[in-house]
Design a protein around this motif. Structure first.
Motif, PDB file in Angstrom:
ATOM      1  N   SER A  27      -5.842   4.198  -1.691  1.00  0.00           N
ATOM      2  CA  SER A  27      -4.709   3.735  -2.317  1.00  0.00           C
ATOM      3  C   SER A  27      -5.531   4.021  -3.491  1.00  0.00           C
ATOM      4  CB  SER A  27      -4.890   1.604  -2.183  1.00  0.00           C
ATOM      5  OG  SER A  27      -5.546   1.404  -3.725  1.00  0.00           O
ATOM      6  N   LEU A  28      -6.695   4.564  -3.861  1.00  0.00           N
ATOM      7  CA  LEU A  28      -7.395   4.557  -5.170  1.00  0.00           C
ATOM      8  C   LEU A  28      -6.333   6.289  -5.354  1.00  0.00           C
ATOM      9  CD1 LEU A  28     -11.261   4.560  -5.550  1.00  0.00           C
ATOM     10  CD2 LEU A  28      -8.942   3.186  -6.439  1.00  0.00           C
TER      11      LEU A  28
ATOM     12  N   PHE B 104      -6.210  -1.659  -9.345  1.00  0.00           N
ATOM     13  CA  PHE B 104      -7.117  -2.206  -8.813  1.00  0.00           C
ATOM     14  C   PHE B 104      -6.990  -2.842  -7.614  1.00  0.00           C
ATOM     15  CE2 PHE B 104     -11.408  -0.300 -10.468  1.00  0.00           C
ATOM     16  CZ  PHE B 104     -10.467   0.872  -9.796  1.00  0.00           C
ATOM     17  N   ALA B 105      -6.984  -3.873  -5.984  1.00  0.00           N
ATOM     18  CA  ALA B 105      -6.781  -4.748  -5.319  1.00  0.00           C
ATOM     19  C   ALA B 105      -7.637  -5.489  -5.396  1.00  0.00           C
ATOM     20  CB  ALA B 105      -6.316  -4.118  -3.835  1.00  0.00           C
TER      21      ALA B 105
ATOM     22  N   SER C 115     -13.006  -3.363  -6.942  1.00  0.00           N
ATOM     23  CA  SER C 115     -12.010  -4.335  -6.542  1.00  0.00           C
ATOM     24  C   SER C 115     -11.240  -5.224  -7.897  1.00  0.00           C
ATOM     25  CB  SER C 115     -12.931  -5.589  -5.841  1.00  0.00           C
ATOM     26  OG  SER C 115     -13.706  -6.198  -7.156  1.00  0.00           O
ATOM     27  N   ARG C 116     -10.222  -5.504  -7.557  1.00  0.00           N
ATOM     28  CA  ARG C 116      -9.948  -6.014  -8.684  1.00  0.00           C
ATOM     29  C   ARG C 116     -11.125  -6.508  -9.746  1.00  0.00           C
ATOM     30  NH1 ARG C 116      -4.200  -7.169 -10.289  1.00  0.00           N
ATOM     31  NH2 ARG C 116      -3.550  -6.386  -9.093  1.00  0.00           N
TER      32      ARG C 116
ATOM     33  N   ARG D 206     -11.200  -5.827  -2.890  1.00  0.00           N
ATOM     34  CA  ARG D 206     -11.409  -4.609  -2.023  1.00  0.00           C
ATOM     35  C   ARG D 206     -10.408  -3.597  -2.358  1.00  0.00           C
ATOM     36  NH1 ARG D 206     -14.885  -3.568   1.651  1.00  0.00           N
ATOM     37  NH2 ARG D 206     -15.232  -5.673   2.451  1.00  0.00           N
ATOM     38  N   THR D 207     -11.009  -2.132  -2.750  1.00  0.00           N
ATOM     39  CA  THR D 207      -9.824  -1.040  -2.764  1.00  0.00           C
ATOM     40  C   THR D 207      -9.902   0.138  -1.897  1.00  0.00           C
ATOM     41  OG1 THR D 207      -9.459  -1.740  -4.808  1.00  0.00           O
ATOM     42  CG2 THR D 207      -8.818   0.399  -4.337  1.00  0.00           C
ATOM     43  N   SER D 208      -9.326   1.016  -1.010  1.00  0.00           N
ATOM     44  CA  SER D 208      -9.579   1.644  -0.011  1.00  0.00           C
ATOM     45  C   SER D 208      -9.728   3.421  -1.142  1.00  0.00           C
ATOM     46  CB  SER D 208      -8.572   1.813   0.991  1.00  0.00           C
ATOM     47  OG  SER D 208      -7.060   1.851   0.629  1.00  0.00           O
TER      48      SER D 208
END
Lengths: 671, 157
Positions: free
Chosen positions: A424-425, A415-416, A350-351, A419-421
């Motif tokens: 998305s990565l 990164f969101a 995550s961010r 959480r980052t999916s």
């Protein structure tokens, strides 16, 4: 006249003491009129310091060589344009210059925020005035710029001064020190607000926006100051480079790194109410590193081309640092309860996590530089043996850390939050990674096998593409909705969220800087003694010494090597490398001839004369990609200015906050 | 033909003269500079290496270079030359201390600090991820705010 200046500083010292007491007593006893006199005290101190500075400048231009400072750092034939730089050309004047900037910043901060931060302003004033009082102690007692020369109890004057250090007689020196000082001193204001928020037991939100903008502005000044210093070293010192890991250069970089870390981690506190202790620590560390840098320059504990002569003021700085750091650590520990994190981390990818790693790597880099700078002193303390720690050490340690930081610059912003999916990565990183690998293979095919060089170019490609991808995706979304050109939509996108996209532009500037840094690996150099008409070859270039000219003026005698440069047999440029000998200071210096190009700089130095004194020694460098360093700096400045602009769309955002302790309700509030 | 021969001879003479005045630099300079980059200049207040020090007539740089030149001519390699310099001027002449004894700490410490920092970050992440007590049921209004918050957060830095 000098008595007036000294009196102004003495009065300012007394007034600063009064202002501190009035601000604190006014706050504690709730006496608004007393507190108001403290605000006016800030104004009065500024007026007195400004008057003293004005008097010193006037006396410099009057060639008043009764004053020790002016006799030591100026002379009659010094060009008028450089007389102003005498102000910061020596220890006493530079301390007054520092004080002048601090008093101006204090005045602006107090009068701009006295209503918005009424509850903490008394403490802000007290802290800022304590710092001012420290500098006033220095310029009133051990390092007065108004000290006169005396002989047999009589005030006396020397016929002419010793002149300004030749290295400082360069156009860059008119702006490099002021920029650096504006950066150094500016960090006092965020520190004062941070401490005041701790004293008043605030959660942090109220002072955060104020300090973030101050930090960004001062960070910008510091960036300009550091890079102008590099540019000055490149143009004046004549060794072909711009960064030599000199202790004083390092000292200017340390607060810049911690301020950079703060500008990232402050977002965590703004958005999520996290990292509060850390942010206070970073603001404090930045301020103390600025003072530490000044201590290094003036204490004589390290050797540097930039250092002022060893003086008695080192122990004053050491004492101030010790008391200040002890007080700050106590205050942070005492207020830990008020600095608890308000949110939880939902995912490691995550961010939030990327900010943690970004801060960790930045701090590791800061520690490595500080450690390397002080290691000779530490080693001597334990082993009794003197050692040197120079560029080979710093490069060995900092190149891998810098490359990891560059990698984080690329991945972190994408990164969101929360959480980052995996999708998305993939979407964000697949093509930049493929392109970076492709570039790596292509470079290896061209026999570029140095690991760090390959990694640097690949990471630059990766980061640049991730940033451009962000702009492209955002601009396309706007274009799909409202039409217009892609470039126009990119501008609109930036305008909608200046902070985010300004940050991306700064990151792009860092990419360009890294490209420039990597170019150093390909530097070519040659040196030879040449007679007029002889030629030196380096790479595609030929350097023919066409003429050797000598001239003299009131300030310096000069020898100019006129070098005709051709590239692959075609005329390229006529370059004039100089060697000067300053009459007043009896010191020589070089003026390098540089022909900048986007792919490489041609750099010619008149490095000296042969043993018989008949033939000049000409040193030539081909410095690839150096221009990218300066272009990168401009892009960083541009990005910071964009980030400072207000966004077109005012984004009100929500924030999670844990109110109370366990088993209590989680509430959501708007801010 | 004769004229051509004269012209050719002239060109050859000119070329040979030109060749005499063209140099690719002091042949030893590259190796000298490479070794100089590993030696710390001791002139005051220089903080550069012997290779980088560009102070006019620097006594230390010139003295060291004058010693290294015959060593290079004699075929000594970089390690041997650096050892000789260390023997003469002491450890302080090396631009970076050898990674041995106490000085090994100089190289290890930044990475040790990074490792400790990683452990601290790990602890922080674990603490931040520690499940907190489940909050009591919240009202639909709060749920709406939560949805809005998540949407807005996604748009922000």
């Amino acid at each position: 006249m000098e008595n007036l200046g000294a009196l102004a500083l003495l009065l300012a010292f007394c007034l600063s003491l009064y202002t501190i007491l009035a601000a604190l007593v006014g706050k504690w006893k709730n006496k608004p009129y007393l507190a108001a006199t403290a605000e006016r005290g800030v104004l009065a101190v500024w007026a007195l310091v400004t008057a003293a500075s004005g008097i010193l400048i006037y006396l410099i231009y009057q060639n008043d060589f009764r004053l020790s400072f002016i006799a030591g750092h100026s002379n009659r034939d010094l060009p008028a344009a450089f007389k102003f730089t005498v102000w910061w050309g020596g220890q006493e004047g530079s301390l007054l210059f520092w004080l002048f900037i601090l008093s101006t910043y204090s005045l602006v901060a107090v009068y701009a925020y006295r209503r918005r931060h009424r509850d903490m302003m008394g403490y802000v004033i007290a802290i800022l005035m304590t710092i001012q009082m420290f500098f006033l102690v220095l310029v009133v007692f051990p390092a007065s710029p108004f000290q006169v020369l005396a002989s047999n109890g009589e005030i006396t004057a020397v016929p002419d001064g010793r002149g300004l250090n030749p290295l400082l007689q360069h156009a860059m020196m008119r702006i490099h020190p002021p920029m650096l000082y504006l950066g150094y001193v500016g960090f006092s204001v965020p520190f004062a607000f941070a401490m005041a928020s701790l004293i008043t037991k605030q959660k942090g939100e109220t002072w955060l926006a104020t300090t973030r903008i101050w930090t960004m502005v001062t960070w910008l000044f510091q960036t300009c100051g550091v890079m102008l210093g590099g540019r000055w070293a490149y143009a004046v010192l004549g060794w072909g480079g711009y960064w030599g890991w000199d202790p004083v250069e390092n000292a200017s970089l340390l607060p810049w790194i911690t301020a950079t870390a703060y500008l990232h981690s402050v977002m965590m506190q703004e958005k999520k109410g996290m990292m509060k202790v850390w942010n206070i620590t970073l603001v404090s560390a930045t301020f103390f590193l600025c003072i530490f840098g000044t201590f290094l320059t003036r204490s004589g504990i390290v050797q540097s081309v930039h250092a002022f002569s060893e003086g008695p003021i080192g122990k004053y700085f050491a004492t101030f640092l010790a008391i200040g750091i002890a007080g700050t650590v106590y205050m942070i520990l005492d207020r830990l309860e008020y600095l608890k994190s308000e949110s939880q981390l939902e995912s490691v990818v995550s961010r939030e996590s990327s900010f943690l790693f970004n801060n960790l790597v930045l701090l590791a880099s800061c520690f490595a530089i500080l450690w390397g700078t002080l290691f000779p002193v530490i080693s001597e303390l334990f082993t009794g043996q003197q050692i040197s720690v120079g560029p080979p050490f710093f490069n060995k340690i900092n190149i891998p850390i810098g490359l990891f930081l560059l990698f984080l610059t690329g991945v972190g912003p994408l990164f969101a939050w929360r959480r980052t999916s995996v999708e998305s990565l993939k979407r964000n990183f697949l093509w930049p990674s493929v392109a970076a690998l492709g570039l790596g293979v292509a470079l290896a095919a061209f026999r570029i096998w140095n690991f760090y060089v390959l990694m640097s170019f690949m990471l630059c490609c990766f980061v640049a593409l991730t940033i451009l991808g962000e702009f492209y995706r955002g601009a396309r979304a706007i274009q799909a909705k409202s039409g217009g050109s892609l470039a126009g939509c990119a501008v609109e996108l930036t305008h909608r969220n200046t902070r985010r996209y300004g940050g991306y532009i700064v990151h792009m500037g860092m990419v360009l800087l890294f490209i420039g840094f990597t170019g150093q690996a390909f530097t070519l150099e040659a040196q030879d003694e040449l007679s007029v008409g002889e030629t030196l070859k380096l790479g595609h270039y030929s350097f023919r010494l066409a003429d050797l000219q000598k001239s003299d003026n009131a300030n310096y005698a000069t020898g100019v090597a006129v070098v005709e440069v051709s590239r692959d047999g075609r005329p390229f440029d006529t370059m004039r490398a100089e060697q000067r000998f300053y009459h007043a200071s009896q010191q020589p210096t070089t003026v390098v001839a540089i022909h900048p190009r986007i792919q490489e700089d041609v750099y010619v130095v008149y490095a000296g004369n042969s043993n018989d004194g008949q033939r000049p020694v000409i040193q030539v460098f081909i410095n690839p990609l150096v221009t990218w360093v300066w272009v990168g700096t401009f892009v960083v400045i541009l990005g910071t200015l964009v980030a400072l602009m207000p966004s077109k769309v005012k984004l009100a955002y929500a924030r999670t906050q844990i109110v109370g302790t366990a088993a209590q309700h989680e509430t959501v509030r708007h801010s | 033909m004769k004229r051509f021969g004269t012209a050719s001879a002239g060109v050859l003479v000119a070329l040979s003269l030109a060749a005499q005045t063209v140099s690719t630099g002091d042949k030893m300079h590259g190796r000298l500079r490479a070794i100089g980059e590993k030696l710390k200049c001791q002139c005051t207040p220089c903080s550069y290496t012997v290779g980088s020090c560009n102070m006019l007539n620097c006594h230390f740089r010139d003295e060291v270079n004058a010693q290294i030149r015959p060593m290079l001519t004699a075929g000594l390699d970089e390690t041997a030359i650096l050892a000789k310099m260390r023997e003469k001027y002491g450890l302080v002449v090396l631009a970076a201390p050898p990674a041995e004894g106490f000085n090994l700490l100089g190289y290890l410490m930044p990475f040790l600090a990074l490792a400790v920092g990683l452990l601290v970050v790990r602890q922080v992440i674990l603490r931040w991820r520690r499940p907190r007590p489940t909050p009591a049921p919240v009202s639909p209004a709060i749920d709406r705010f939560r949805d809005q918050m998540e949407k807005e957060l996604a748009d922000l830095e």
